[in-house]
Enzyme design. Structure first.
Site, PDB file in Angstrom:
ATOM      1  N   THR A  87      16.944  33.982   3.848  1.00 55.88           N
ATOM      2  CA  THR A  87      15.820  34.618   3.147  1.00 55.88           C
ATOM      3  C   THR A  87      15.390  35.917   3.808  1.00 55.88           C
ATOM      4  OG1 THR A  87      14.242  33.255   4.382  1.00 55.88           O
ATOM      5  CG2 THR A  87      14.932  32.438   2.231  1.00 55.88           C
ATOM      6  N   ARG A 119      22.220  27.436   0.636  1.00 60.44           N
ATOM      7  CA  ARG A 119      23.347  27.495   1.561  1.00 60.44           C
ATOM      8  C   ARG A 119      23.843  26.060   1.746  1.00 60.44           C
ATOM      9  NH1 ARG A 119      22.045  29.058   7.849  1.00 60.44           N
ATOM     10  NH2 ARG A 119      24.155  28.815   8.712  1.00 60.44           N
ATOM     11  N   LYS A 177      16.344  28.732   6.631  1.00 64.05           N
ATOM     12  CA  LYS A 177      17.682  28.952   7.198  1.00 64.05           C
ATOM     13  C   LYS A 177      18.753  29.263   6.150  1.00 64.05           C
ATOM     14  CE  LYS A 177      17.438  29.084  10.779  1.00 64.05           C
ATOM     15  NZ  LYS A 177      16.688  30.256  11.321  1.00 64.05           N
ATOM     16  N   THR A 220      24.259  30.942  17.761  1.00 69.30           N
ATOM     17  CA  THR A 220      25.444  30.098  17.813  1.00 69.30           C
ATOM     18  C   THR A 220      24.976  28.661  17.608  1.00 69.30           C
ATOM     19  OG1 THR A 220      26.254  31.621  19.481  1.00 69.30           O
ATOM     20  CG2 THR A 220      27.503  29.589  19.180  1.00 69.30           C
ATOM     21  N   HIS A 221      25.566  27.995  16.621  1.00 69.07           N
ATOM     22  CA  HIS A 221      25.121  26.640  16.287  1.00 69.07           C
ATOM     23  C   HIS A 221      25.447  25.613  17.370  1.00 69.07           C
ATOM     24  CE1 HIS A 221      24.718  27.225  11.647  1.00 69.07           C
ATOM     25  NE2 HIS A 221      23.946  28.029  12.359  1.00 69.07           N
TER      26      HIS A 221
END
Length: 369
Positions: A129, A207, A126, A335-336
């Site tokens: 990559t 990240r 996540k 969308t988280h």
């Protein structure tokens, strides 16, 4: 005109008839030899027209001589060049009689072979990559495997020959690479990679661990919808606020701990860290640094990107082998899941010392809050 009459007059005389026959034969022989020559010329890959297709990125001429046969390379949809292997024998046979006809003295540079990778994108899950790999594939000297082979973590028992057989064919001077984000966090991977090649180049896209964890959890929801809420998985005990750092989405974000394991086997100079955030805000800048790290010319530049506001991602203006713009797939940029701000703050506090230690090891501050 006189010559023509002269010809006409002696039409039935014997010596002239013989000459005529000879002349015919000569004409046929010469036209045949011209035909043969042009065929050989075509086969040796001098089809300049092929280059026109790739106007976006000027591919070096040798790209079209892949697979030794001199058959033009065509591009499949993923933008990986596929050497047309049919008819391989014919191409090689055509040169056998003429030692001077080989593409060059050694003949090596023209043959695409399967080689073990010289570079790996080892993480993180996540982190961006897939985006990095797709952006890198625009470079004519990069040959990348599209899928994640999971060789060093899951299929190691199949052996290096199996691993090599998975790789795309590449010419001398091209860099072969693959990505498997799980490599970064699996304990047994660094010594195994080292056993394959001690000078392999390693790329890690990192990240902010908090947003990375939420992205990870969001992906899990999409696969197993009846999963418990984020909070109940993130905490060992909600009332004391004790975090379960062994829960995979949180554990992956302990970058310092994972990097330390890799640094036991590889020098820092062989590991390149890419900021996942900057890969989105300034793809060309991050890609420039990756190309430098790989020792390649900076061919992928800002000319290749445009920003897609709906997806919130940079997209490629013109990927290989197609004139249509290309964004990453539907599963990218989900969308988280919404998370309680208090939980978010708790996670930031938890990661803060880990991040500081990571910045020190990395020699760069990624500016995560």
């Amino acid at each position: 005109m006189a010559a023509f009459h002269h010809h006409h007059h002696h039409h039935y005389h014997h010596p002239h008839a013989d000459l005529r026959r000879l002349f015919h034969r000569l004409t046929i022989a010469s036209s045949l030899s011209i035909l043969c020559f042009s065929l050989v010329y075509l086969l040796t890959g001098c089809c300049e027209s092929q280059l026109a297709e790739n106007s976006e990125v000027k591919t070096p001429q040798r790209e079209f001589l892949a697979s030794g046969s001199g058959w033009p390379t065509r591009y499949d949809r993923n933008g990986t060049s596929v050497a047309q292997e049919g008819n391989n024998g014919a191409g090689e046979g055509a040169f056998s009689g003429h030692p001077g006809m080989e593409a060059n003295s050694s003949g090596k540079e023209w043959t695409a072979t399967r080689r073990l990778p010289q570079a790996l994108i080892i993480g993180v899950k996540k982190g961006g990559t897939r985006a990095l790999l797709e952006f890198l594939r625009l470079h004519p000297d990069i040959r990348a495997l599209g899928s994640e082979p999971h060789f060093f973590d899951r299929h190691y028992a199949r052996g290096l020959d199996w691993y090599r057989s998975m790789m795309p064919k590449a010419l001398d001077g091209q860099i072969v690479m693959e990505k498997t984000p799980r490599y970064f966090v699996t304990v047994e991977t660094p010594p195994r990679v080292h056993a394959m090649s001690r000078d392999v180049k390693l790329i890690v896209v990192v990240r902010d661990p908090v947003t990375r964890a939420i992205s990870d959890y969001t992906q899990i929801i999409s696969k197993t919808p009846d999963i418990p809420p984020f909070e109940s998985l993130a905490f060992k005990n909600r009332s004391t606020g004790q975090i379960d750092s062994l829960w995979s989405p949180l554990w992956i974000g302990l970058y310092a701990q994972h990097l330390e394991r890799w640094l036991a086997w590889f020098p820092r100079s062989q590991i390149h860290l890419v900021s996942g955030e900057r890969l989105i805000s300034d793809p060309a800048g991050e890609l420039g640094k990756v190309q430098d790290f790989l020792g390649l010319q900076r061919i992928v530049t800002d000319k290749h990107f445009y920003f897609n506001k709906t997806k919130g991602f940079p997209c490629l203006k013109k990927p290989e082998g197609s004139s249509k713009p290309h964004c990453l797939g539907k599963t990218k940029g989900r969308t988280h899941a919404s998370i309680d701000p208090e939980v978010m703050q708790r996670l930031r506090d938890f990661y803060k010392p880990h991040n500081q230690r990571f910045y020190q090891m990395a020699g760069q501050d990624f500016g995560w809050q």
